[in-house]
Design a protein around this motif. Structure first.
Motif, short mmCIF file in Angstrom:
data_model
loop_
_atom_site.label_atom_id
_atom_site.label_comp_id
_atom_site.label_asym_id
_atom_site.label_seq_id
_atom_site.Cartn_x
_atom_site.Cartn_y
_atom_site.Cartn_z
N HIS A 93 0.84 -1.20 0.00
CA HIS A 93 0.00 0.00 0.00
C HIS A 93 0.87 1.25 0.00
CE1 HIS A 93 -3.84 2.04 0.55
NE2 HIS A 93 -3.24 2.84 1.42
N GLU A 94 1.94 1.24 0.79
CA GLU A 94 2.84 2.40 0.82
C GLU A 94 3.53 2.61 -0.52
OE1 GLU A 94 3.18 4.74 3.13
OE2 GLU A 94 1.50 3.71 4.09
N VAL A 95 3.83 1.52 -1.23
CA VAL A 95 4.41 1.65 -2.57
C VAL A 95 3.41 2.31 -3.51
CG1 VAL A 95 5.29 0.38 -4.58
CG2 VAL A 95 6.03 -0.26 -2.27
N ALA A 96 2.13 1.93 -3.42
CA ALA A 96 1.09 2.55 -4.25
C ALA A 96 1.01 4.06 -3.97
CB ALA A 96 -0.25 1.88 -4.02
N LEU A 97 1.07 4.44 -2.70
CA LEU A 97 1.04 5.86 -2.36
C LEU A 97 2.28 6.58 -2.89
CD1 LEU A 97 -0.30 5.70 1.32
CD2 LEU A 97 -1.57 6.30 -0.76
N ALA A 98 3.43 5.90 -2.87
CA ALA A 98 4.65 6.49 -3.43
C ALA A 98 4.50 6.69 -4.94
CB ALA A 98 5.85 5.60 -3.12
N MET A 99 3.87 5.74 -5.60
CA MET A 99 3.61 5.88 -7.04
C MET A 99 2.77 7.12 -7.30
SD MET A 99 2.72 1.96 -8.13
CE MET A 99 3.98 0.68 -8.21
N GLN A 100 1.74 7.34 -6.47
CA GLN A 100 0.90 8.51 -6.64
C GLN A 100 1.70 9.79 -6.44
OE1 GLN A 100 -3.51 9.20 -5.26
NE2 GLN A 100 -2.19 9.77 -3.55
N ARG A 101 2.59 9.82 -5.46
CA ARG A 101 3.42 11.01 -5.25
C ARG A 101 4.31 11.27 -6.45
NH1 ARG A 101 3.63 8.75 0.01
NH2 ARG A 101 5.66 7.77 -0.39
N GLU A 102 4.92 10.21 -6.98
CA GLU A 102 5.80 10.37 -8.14
C GLU A 102 5.01 10.83 -9.36
OE1 GLU A 102 9.17 10.09 -8.37
OE2 GLU A 102 9.14 9.94 -6.19
N MET A 103 3.81 10.29 -9.53
CA MET A 103 2.97 10.71 -10.65
C MET A 103 2.64 12.19 -10.56
SD MET A 103 -0.37 11.67 -11.47
CE MET A 103 -1.40 11.05 -10.14
N THR A 104 2.23 12.65 -9.38
CA THR A 104 1.84 14.06 -9.25
C THR A 104 3.02 14.99 -9.48
OG1 THR A 104 2.15 13.99 -6.84
CG2 THR A 104 -0.06 13.53 -7.67
N ALA A 105 4.22 14.54 -9.18
CA ALA A 105 5.41 15.35 -9.44
C ALA A 105 5.77 15.37 -10.92
CB ALA A 105 6.59 14.82 -8.63
N MET A 106 5.35 14.35 -11.63
CA MET A 106 5.74 14.17 -13.04
C MET A 106 4.77 14.79 -14.03
SD MET A 106 6.42 10.47 -14.80
CE MET A 106 6.80 10.25 -16.52
N VAL A 107 3.48 14.81 -13.70
CA VAL A 107 2.47 15.20 -14.69
C VAL A 107 2.54 16.68 -15.02
CG1 VAL A 107 -0.02 15.51 -15.04
CG2 VAL A 107 0.86 13.32 -14.25
N ARG A 108 2.57 16.95 -16.29
CA ARG A 108 2.46 18.29 -16.88
C ARG A 108 1.81 18.11 -18.24
NH1 ARG A 108 4.11 18.97 -12.55
NH2 ARG A 108 5.68 20.40 -11.71
N PRO A 109 1.21 19.14 -18.80
CA PRO A 109 0.78 19.04 -20.20
C PRO A 109 1.97 18.67 -21.08
CG PRO A 109 -0.17 20.99 -19.17
CD PRO A 109 0.82 20.45 -18.19
#
Length: 392
Positions: free
Chosen positions: A272-288
């Motif tokens: 579960h903590e790995v899934a939350l880490a994935m979400q953090r990395e995604m939010t840092a990565m996403v841009r148009p």
């Protein structure tokens, strides 16, 4: 036909589609599906919409009675349309777009005969691309749905009673949703996709393969709808993944939270903590401009690095994506999958759902709905993301 306040919004949608029609060399678009009738009129009715490449849309209504407005015509059958268009000076299209991906072969053939002198092309890709980028109004509807969706999820621990089955808990969540204004219907793009309200997956039922292309399956209650809860008794050491749809405004949010009966395995909490880490990395990565496929690859690499690759997005049967677009339907564009060609742009809205299935425990992970902004993402589903014990 339209509420006065909604008319600028719907005209804006026509304009964006008309620009695409013109760029494709098409003269008109014929709409017959409920979701696209809603998108282009702001309401569902039985009938059709014809959107010319220039000028206002025409509405051909069978039911309900009582609709009125400019270019609203009551008809018995689509064959009535050519004469009505000629009567108001609308030229029949040389090139006509149809919703080829969402209508039957019989419908396609019938509409092609109605416009017998037109070259017929597939307009589904054009519609999908237009609907993928949400307007400010649509984003406001998604935010409102997300707020009520989260309100329901906050009540879930208190809805649990010892001795419950997954079905009984699902019924209580459905009731709480309806009392907060849920419309109940869960629209999904794709003719082979179906589900009722969403899924409550308890224990190893989360590992049951399903024929449907959802992130998690479940055996379901009957072979006629083999997905979701299966009557499992909620017992100690079992995870309970709740993935119920949020449709409170006609625009749907998607959200998953995980609950526990007692304490789960250490492996489940770590995943579960790995899934939350994935979400953090995604939010840092996403841009148009970011490719949707990059988000899937990011998550897969993180799952493998954590030694959890065999449990990522399923165990016995693994889903080949980590997210999908949402709006009027679930599974709109963009698709977050390894072979996706989608490129993120401002106004796109997607559900991001990195999940794991741990045998003997059940499913863990997270899902939230995000809107792409000019410089990142906005989370639309806000509530506790930890694994919460039921009955507390």
């Amino acid at each position: 036909m339209f509420e006065t306040s909604f008319l600028p919004e719907v005209r804006g949608r026509w304009n964006r589609l008309q620009q695409k029609l013109q760029s494709e060399g098409a003269d008109g678009l014929w709409i017959s599906s409920n979701v696209n009738i809603y998108y282009l009129s702001g309401r569902v009715f039985s009938g059709y919409i014809y959107l010319p490449a220039e000028g206002d849309a025409c509405f051909f209504v069978r039911r309900p009675v009582g609709l009125a407005g400019d270019r609203v015509f009551y008809i018995r059958k689509p064959e009535d349309v050519p004469a009505l268009l000629a009567g108001i000076g609308v030229t029949m299209p040389r090139v006509l777009m149809l919703e080829s991906d969402s209508i039957s072969y019989g419908e396609y053939q019938r509409y092609a005969k109605v416009f017998a002198n037109s070259e017929v092309r597939n307009g589904s890709v054009l519609l999908r691309a237009t609907r993928a980028v949400k307007t400010d109004y649509e984003l406001s509807q998604l935010r409102a749905s997300g707020e009520r969706h989260a309100e329901v999820y906050r009540t879930i621990p208190a809805l649990y009673r010892p001795g419950m089955t997954d079905l009984e808990l699902s019924v209580e969540i459905e009731r709480a949703s309806r009392l907060r204004g849920s419309l109940g219907i869960f629209r999904i793009a794709g003719q082979s996709m179906e589900i009722f309200a969403g899924s409550v997956l308890a224990g190893d039922n989360a590992d049951a393969p399903s024929p449907y292309d959802f992130a998690m399956g479940g055996g379901g209650l009957d072979r006629s709808l083999p997905v979701g809860c299966d009557g499992t008794l909620l017992s100690s050491g079992m995870s309970v993944m709740v993935d119920m749809g949020g449709n409170f405004t006609g625009y749907m949010t998607d959200m998953t939270r995980v609950f526990s009966v007692g304490h789960l395995s250490d492996e489940a909490y770590r995943a579960h903590e790995v899934a939350l880490a994935m979400q953090r990395e995604m939010t840092a990565m996403v841009r148009p401009g970011v490719a949707a496929a990059e988000l899937y690859n990011l998550c897969l690499d993180m799952a493998k690095s954590a030694g959890l690759g065999e449990y990522f997005m399923g165990h016995r049967q693994q889903a080949g994506f980590v997210g999908h677009g949402v709006g009027i339907e679930i599974n709109e564009a963009p698709v977050l999958a390894p072979r996706s060609k989608d490129i993120l742009s401002e106004g796109m809205v997607f559900a991001f759902e990195p999940k794991f299935v741990i045998p003997g425990t059940g499913a863990v992970g997270i899902e939230n709905t995000f809107a792409v902004t000019s410089d990142g993402v906005e989370k639309l589903t806000l509530c506790d993301e930890s694994i919460l014990p039921l009955g507390v």
